[in-house]
Design an enzyme around this catalytic site. Sequence first.
Site, PDB file in Angstrom:
ATOM      1  N   THR A  41      -1.127  10.825  18.728  1.00 29.35           N
ATOM      2  CA  THR A  41      -0.505   9.731  17.984  1.00 29.35           C
ATOM      3  C   THR A  41      -1.464   8.545  17.861  1.00 29.35           C
ATOM      4  O   THR A  41      -1.311   7.721  16.968  1.00 29.35           O
ATOM      5  CB  THR A  41       0.784   9.261  18.689  1.00 29.35           C
ATOM      6  OG1 THR A  41       0.508   9.169  20.091  1.00 29.35           O
ATOM      7  CG2 THR A  41       1.925  10.227  18.472  1.00 29.35           C
ATOM      8  N   GLY A 131     -10.170  16.927  30.677  1.00 25.28           N
ATOM      9  CA  GLY A 131      -9.366  16.130  29.760  1.00 25.28           C
ATOM     10  C   GLY A 131      -8.766  14.913  30.447  1.00 25.28           C
ATOM     11  O   GLY A 131      -7.745  14.390  30.019  1.00 25.28           O
ATOM     12  N   LEU A 132      -9.410  14.430  31.526  1.00 27.78           N
ATOM     13  CA  LEU A 132      -8.895  13.246  32.229  1.00 27.78           C
ATOM     14  C   LEU A 132      -9.757  12.011  31.956  1.00 27.78           C
ATOM     15  O   LEU A 132      -9.718  11.029  32.684  1.00 27.78           O
ATOM     16  CB  LEU A 132      -8.780  13.531  33.733  1.00 27.78           C
ATOM     17  CG  LEU A 132      -7.834  14.691  34.095  1.00 27.78           C
ATOM     18  CD1 LEU A 132      -7.829  14.955  35.591  1.00 27.78           C
ATOM     19  CD2 LEU A 132      -6.406  14.417  33.602  1.00 27.78           C
ATOM     20  N   ASP A 179      -7.684   6.618  25.456  1.00 29.57           N
ATOM     21  CA  ASP A 179      -8.347   6.830  26.747  1.00 29.57           C
ATOM     22  C   ASP A 179      -8.993   5.535  27.239  1.00 29.57           C
ATOM     23  O   ASP A 179      -8.878   5.168  28.411  1.00 29.57           O
ATOM     24  CB  ASP A 179      -9.419   7.921  26.623  1.00 29.57           C
ATOM     25  CG  ASP A 179      -8.878   9.193  25.989  1.00 29.57           C
ATOM     26  OD1 ASP A 179      -7.647   9.347  25.930  1.00 29.57           O
ATOM     27  OD2 ASP A 179      -9.691  10.022  25.537  1.00 29.57           O
ATOM     28  N   TYR A 228      -9.766  19.315  16.742  1.00 25.85           N
ATOM     29  CA  TYR A 228      -9.322  17.914  16.802  1.00 25.85           C
ATOM     30  C   TYR A 228      -9.549  17.247  15.437  1.00 25.85           C
ATOM     31  O   TYR A 228      -8.655  16.606  14.883  1.00 25.85           O
ATOM     32  CB  TYR A 228     -10.109  17.194  17.893  1.00 25.85           C
ATOM     33  CG  TYR A 228      -9.643  15.790  18.213  1.00 25.85           C
ATOM     34  CD1 TYR A 228      -8.695  15.560  19.198  1.00 25.85           C
ATOM     35  CD2 TYR A 228     -10.164  14.690  17.540  1.00 25.85           C
ATOM     36  CE1 TYR A 228      -8.275  14.277  19.505  1.00 25.85           C
ATOM     37  CE2 TYR A 228      -9.752  13.403  17.835  1.00 25.85           C
ATOM     38  CZ  TYR A 228      -8.808  13.195  18.819  1.00 25.85           C
ATOM     39  OH  TYR A 228      -8.390  11.926  19.114  1.00 25.85           O
TER      40      TYR A 228
HETATM   41  C1  GLA Z   1      -8.238  13.007  23.287  1.00 24.88           C
HETATM   42  C2  GLA Z   1      -8.718  11.760  22.546  1.00 24.88           C
HETATM   43  C3  GLA Z   1      -7.611  10.700  22.490  1.00 24.88           C
HETATM   44  C4  GLA Z   1      -6.305  11.279  21.978  1.00 24.88           C
HETATM   45  C5  GLA Z   1      -5.965  12.570  22.700  1.00 24.88           C
HETATM   46  C6  GLA Z   1      -4.758  13.266  22.130  1.00 24.88           C
HETATM   47  O1  GLA Z   1      -8.017  12.699  24.629  1.00 24.88           O
HETATM   48  O2  GLA Z   1      -9.849  11.230  23.184  1.00 24.88           O
HETATM   49  O3  GLA Z   1      -8.035   9.612  21.703  1.00 24.88           O
HETATM   50  O4  GLA Z   1      -6.364  11.472  20.591  1.00 24.88           O
HETATM   51  O5  GLA Z   1      -7.049  13.499  22.686  1.00 24.88           O
HETATM   52  O6  GLA Z   1      -3.614  12.519  22.362  1.00 24.88           O
END
Ligand code: GLA
Length: 407
Positions: A41, A131-132, A179, A228
Site C-alpha cells: 500500500t 524481508g526485515l 521501511d 515487485y
Molecule cells: C518492501 C518494500 C516496501 C513495501 C513492502 C510491501 O518491503 O521495501 O516499501 O512496498 O515491500 O508492503
Amino acid sequence: MTASTSLLQERGRDGFRHTFGSAPAWMALAPGRVNLIGEHTDYNDGFVLPCALPFQTIVAAGPRTDRQVRVRALDLGDALDTFSLDQPPQPLGQGDWRDYVRGMLLALDATLALPHGLDLTIAGDVPHGAGLSSSASLMVALGTLVRALFGHPPDPVGVAQLARLAENQFVGCQCGIMDQLASACGAADHAVLLDCRDLAVRLVRLPPDCQLMILHSRVRRGLVDSAYNQRRQQCEQAARHFGVRALRDVSEQQIADARPLLDPVVWRRARHVVSENARVWQAADALPVGDLTRMASLMSASHQSMRDDFEITVPAIDQLVAIVTAVLASQGGARMTGGGFGGCVVALVPTDAVPAVTAAVARHYRSPEGANAQVHVCTAASGARAVALGAAEPEPTDPNPAPRSPS
Ligand code: GLA
C-alpha cells in the site's frame, strides 16, 4: 538498553578503534521493521502499520579532515570501502552493501553540504534477506548519525525520505517509504500508523501481554524485484483507469463498480490495495483496545488478499500461516509480511500462547528444502537514535502529526 544493544555498541566501538586507531565520536542505531498489516500500500500513497524491531544496525563514526569516507562492515568479513565525496562512485549493483552506504552518504552530502568526510564502522543483528529491512535500517542509521555528527537537529521523517530516495536512485530499488519511516519513527510497545502520502505518523499502542512472533519460512525470495515492479505498474495502470493520482484515492464501491471494465488481473491488484488500506485503519482501532478477535480476522483477510488478489504468497508461506492460525483460533492473527514470494510470517500472539505456536511450527512446518522455520519472539522497539559517546543517551525523538482518515 537491551543486552544485545550494548553488545552491538561495544562491537561498533571496538571495531572503530581497531580499524582507525581512535575512538568514535558518535554512534547511531536504527532498527529493522516488521509490518503488522498494510502490504504493497505504501507506493499507492496508502497506509501501513509496521513496528520497529529490537534488531538493529549500529554505525559508529568519527570526522575526518579531508573529503574521504572510509567504512568497515564488521559483520561482513571486515570488508572495507573507501571513496571520496568529491568523486562520487558509481553503484556496484546487485544489492552490494557498499551501494547503500555510498548512496546515502552522497545523498546526505547533496542535501547537507557536509564539511568533510568521515570514518565509519557498521555492525548489526537484523537478519539479512528475511524481508526485515536490514538495508533500510543501515541507511536510516547513517542519516541519523551524519545529522548528529555535523550538528543538524534530528529529523526522522527527513532521514526516511532521503534514505528512500537514495535506495530508489542510487541502489536502483523501487521500494516505497514504509521501511525507512518505520525504522526512523518506531516506538517501544507501539505500531506506527503511517500515511505514505503526507508522511504523518501516529503511534498505535499494541495490546499488553502480546508478543510479535516473526517466523522465517526459509523460502528464498525469488524474482522479488521483477514481480515487485510488475505489481507497481499494475497498480499505476489501475489508478490511471480511475483518473486518480494513486489507488489510495479509490473507494471500495468504485472497485466493485469497475469489475466489468478493468482487466481482471489489474482489477484484483487494485482490490487488494483498496481493501488493505481499509484493513489498516480497522487494525489501528482494534489494537489499542486489545481486540484480538478483530485482529485475527483482519490479518487473515490480509493474507487471503495477498494470496488471491495480489498473488505474492507462496505455498510454504500459506502453510506456515495456516499452522499458526490453527493454534491461535481467533485469539491473535498471522499473515505473510513484507514484499512477498517467501520471507517471513508475522503473528500477534498472546504471551501464554507463544509456546504452543512455537511447538506447532517446529512439528508441522518444513520449507521445500526441508528446513525448520526460524522463530523470533519480540515486542516493538524504538526507532533510530544517535548517541554522543561519553554522554547520556538521549530519548528517541517524537515524530509528527497524526494522519488523516482515509478519503
Ligand atoms: C518492501 C518494500 C516496501 C513495501 C513492502 C510491501 O518491503 O521495501 O516499501 O512496498 O515491500 O508492503
